[in-house]
Design an enzyme around this catalytic site. Structure first.
Site, short mmCIF file in Angstrom:
data_model
loop_
_atom_site.label_atom_id
_atom_site.label_comp_id
_atom_site.label_asym_id
_atom_site.label_seq_id
_atom_site.Cartn_x
_atom_site.Cartn_y
_atom_site.Cartn_z
N ARG A 139 5.19 -22.36 37.00
CA ARG A 139 5.52 -22.79 38.37
C ARG A 139 5.33 -21.67 39.39
O ARG A 139 6.10 -21.53 40.34
CB ARG A 139 6.96 -23.30 38.47
CG ARG A 139 7.23 -24.57 37.71
CD ARG A 139 6.43 -25.75 38.31
NE ARG A 139 6.91 -26.99 37.76
CZ ARG A 139 6.58 -27.46 36.55
NH1 ARG A 139 5.72 -26.80 35.81
NH2 ARG A 139 7.07 -28.60 36.13
N SER A 154 12.00 -31.82 39.95
CA SER A 154 12.93 -30.83 39.39
C SER A 154 13.43 -29.94 40.51
O SER A 154 12.63 -29.34 41.24
CB SER A 154 12.22 -29.94 38.37
OG SER A 154 11.79 -30.69 37.27
N GLU A 212 13.49 -24.51 42.12
CA GLU A 212 12.06 -24.72 41.93
C GLU A 212 11.48 -25.22 43.24
O GLU A 212 10.32 -25.00 43.56
CB GLU A 212 11.86 -25.74 40.80
CG GLU A 212 10.46 -25.83 40.24
CD GLU A 212 9.70 -26.99 40.82
OE1 GLU A 212 8.51 -27.10 40.56
OE2 GLU A 212 10.28 -27.78 41.57
N1 EPU Z 1 17.87 -32.72 29.06
C1 EPU Z 1 19.22 -32.90 29.12
N2 EPU Z 1 19.73 -33.72 30.11
C2 EPU Z 1 18.94 -34.35 31.00
C3 EPU Z 1 17.54 -34.21 30.90
C4 EPU Z 1 17.02 -33.36 29.95
O1 EPU Z 1 19.98 -32.35 28.34
O2 EPU Z 1 19.48 -35.04 31.88
C5 EPU Z 1 17.33 -31.78 28.05
C6 EPU Z 1 16.77 -32.42 26.83
O3 EPU Z 1 17.19 -31.62 25.74
C7 EPU Z 1 15.28 -32.32 26.96
C8 EPU Z 1 15.13 -31.07 27.80
O4 EPU Z 1 16.29 -31.04 28.64
O5 EPU Z 1 14.67 -32.16 25.73
C9 EPU Z 1 13.89 -31.08 28.65
O6 EPU Z 1 13.90 -32.22 29.50
P1 EPU Z 1 12.57 -32.93 30.02
O7 EPU Z 1 11.64 -33.10 28.88
O8 EPU Z 1 12.95 -34.13 30.81
O9 EPU Z 1 11.90 -31.84 30.94
P2 EPU Z 1 12.52 -30.82 32.01
O10 EPU Z 1 12.55 -29.44 31.41
O11 EPU Z 1 13.79 -31.34 32.54
C10 EPU Z 1 10.13 -30.20 32.92
C11 EPU Z 1 9.51 -30.01 34.27
C12 EPU Z 1 9.17 -31.37 34.90
C13 EPU Z 1 8.23 -32.11 33.98
C14 EPU Z 1 8.90 -32.26 32.62
C15 EPU Z 1 8.01 -32.92 31.60
C16 EPU Z 1 10.35 -27.94 35.22
C17 EPU Z 1 11.26 -27.32 36.22
N3 EPU Z 1 10.40 -29.27 35.14
O12 EPU Z 1 11.38 -30.86 33.15
O13 EPU Z 1 8.51 -31.12 36.13
O14 EPU Z 1 7.87 -33.37 34.50
O15 EPU Z 1 9.27 -30.96 32.09
O16 EPU Z 1 7.03 -32.04 31.21
O17 EPU Z 1 9.62 -27.24 34.53
C18 EPU Z 1 8.85 -30.86 38.49
O18 EPU Z 1 8.42 -29.71 38.37
O19 EPU Z 1 9.21 -31.30 39.62
C19 EPU Z 1 8.98 -31.70 37.31
C20 EPU Z 1 9.50 -32.92 37.37
#
Ligand code: EPU
Length: 347
Positions: free
Chosen positions: A165, A238, A336
């Site tokens: 990012r 995010s 972010e």
């Molecule tokens: N999780 C929770 N609670 C929640 C949601 C997620 O505990 O409410 C945990 C789960 O263990 C899950 C982990 O967090 O395995 C990761 O969650 P998720 O796969 O939904 O991805 P994220 O890390 O929350 C990142 C990016 C997103 C992108 C997704 C999918 C960043 C800051 N965010 O989110 O990007 O769509 O992965 O690849 O890196 C954005 O940048 O605006 C964005 C939406």
């Protein structure tokens, strides 16, 4: 010549849907208009805020200068051979529409990045990423305008210093360059990436033999389930970055919280990326809020404008989350989303 509008309502130019105003606003549809807008800001000694789709932005107050929206359009295929193709898109093109254009022309690779809000110009600035893919994997060159000199320059992917990012456009070159267009090198032959667990699970046979069209459809489905559509519910995706911590700190956290997820970073073997969503979720924030701002129930990393939130509501909620995560885990969350004026850490 371009004539900026005065006292301009930015509500439909920021995906949080916040009611803030710009002293001046204009949208530049050509390089000439862009240069004319920059001259206007210079001549009137106005602070400048360059925006694209406004989907990664927290406008904390009325902007006292010129808000300049980049509205350059156009997509062209500049080179093609049997295995790959180079496509150049102007920075004002909508990102998702560009992804659809590529898929329709059988230019593969960007499927995993479907439905990311915002415009093409923002893609290199913050190296957008989702479902196992970062846009840097496909960027060939970025064409920029130098704000001080008015020169058009071409930067190679290596010169952009891409990271999670992040890029040189958020660091050293912030406020110095404006992205005009981005060239992507994409596959001509079917090649998909289903490495991300949540994506593989949404596909038959865990993604084995999936077509790019199927990956695209699965990404759209997973995103729609987890992430709110900013048109229906104001948000900026995010809100925080996933913190990157040392392996030692991660091991210490694991001793106390055995379930804490952590992801390896190939480029940084001594570091672990921890999902901010997990930290926020476990700290009990889902559905909680301040004023009209709320932590989204389906994805703890997203702050939504549930009910006519003010910028102060969002800021208060964000700061309360940062404090609570710090108290609980001694991990520092960083936004972010771009804050204007810039975010300052209170810790
Ligand atoms: N999780 C929770 N609670 C929640 C949601 C997620 O505990 O409410 C945990 C789960 O263990 C899950 C982990 O967090 O395995 C990761 O969650 P998720 O796969 O939904 O991805 P994220 O890390 O929350 C990142 C990016 C997103 C992108 C997704 C999918 C960043 C800051 N965010 O989110 O990007 O769509 O992965 O690849 O890196 C954005 O940048 O605006 C964005 C939406």
């Amino acid at each position: 010549m371009i004539t900026p509008q005065e006292n301009f309502d930015l509500q439909s130019y920021n995906s949080f849907g916040l009611r803030v105003h710009a002293r001046f606003f204009c949208a530049a549809q050509s390089l000439a208009q862009l240069k004319s807008a920059l001259d206007f800001a210079k001549q009137n000694a106005l602070p400048l805020l360059v925006i694209g789709g406004g989907s990664n932005l927290l406008l904390r107050e009325d902007f006292p200068g010129l808000v300049l929206q980049i509205a350059l359009r156009g997509i062209e295929t500049v080179a093609e051979d049997e295995g790959s193709v180079t496509v150049k898109a102007a920075s004002g093109e909508n990102w998702h529409q560009f992804v659809c254009h590529c898929l329709q022309h059988e230019y593969f690779g960007l499927e995993n990045l479907a439905l990311i809000p915002g415009n093409v110009g923002a893609a290199p600035i913050q190296n957008i990423g989702a479902y196992g893919v970062e846009v840097k994997d496909f960027i060939d060159e970025v064409t920029v305008l130098d704000i001080a000199t008015g020169d058009v320059q071409v930067m190679s992917a290596a010169q952009c210093e891409f990271a999670y990012r992040d890029s040189i456009f958020k660091g050293r070159l912030r406020a110095h360059k404006i992205v005009l267009s981005v060239s992507f090198t994409l596959h001509r032959k079917t090649q998909v990436n289903c490495s991300y667990q949540g994506l593989a699970q949404a596909l038959p046979n865990n993604g084995a033999n999936a077509s790019p069209q199927e990956v695209f459809a699965a990404v759209c489905k997973v995103r729609r389930e987890k992430l709110p559509d900013p048109v229906q519910l104001g948000n900026a995706g995010s809100f925080f970055k996933n913190p990157i911590i040392s392996r030692q700190v991660y091991t210490d956290l694991q001793a106390k919280w055995p379930e804490i997820p952590g992801f390896e970073i190939p480029q940084a073997p001594q570091s672990i990326k921890v999902p901010a969503a997990w930290l926020i979720d476990q700290a009990g924030w889902k559905g909680k809020g301040r004023g009209g701002a709320q932590v989204y129930e389906q994805q703890a990393l997203v702050i939504v404008n549930r009910h006519e939130a003010s910028p102060q509501d969002i800021e208060a909620l964000a700061n309360a989350i940062i404090d609570s995560v710090w108290q609980r885990y001694q991990v520092r969350l960083e936004p972010e989303v771009q804050w204007v004026p810039a975010f300052e850490s209170t810790q």
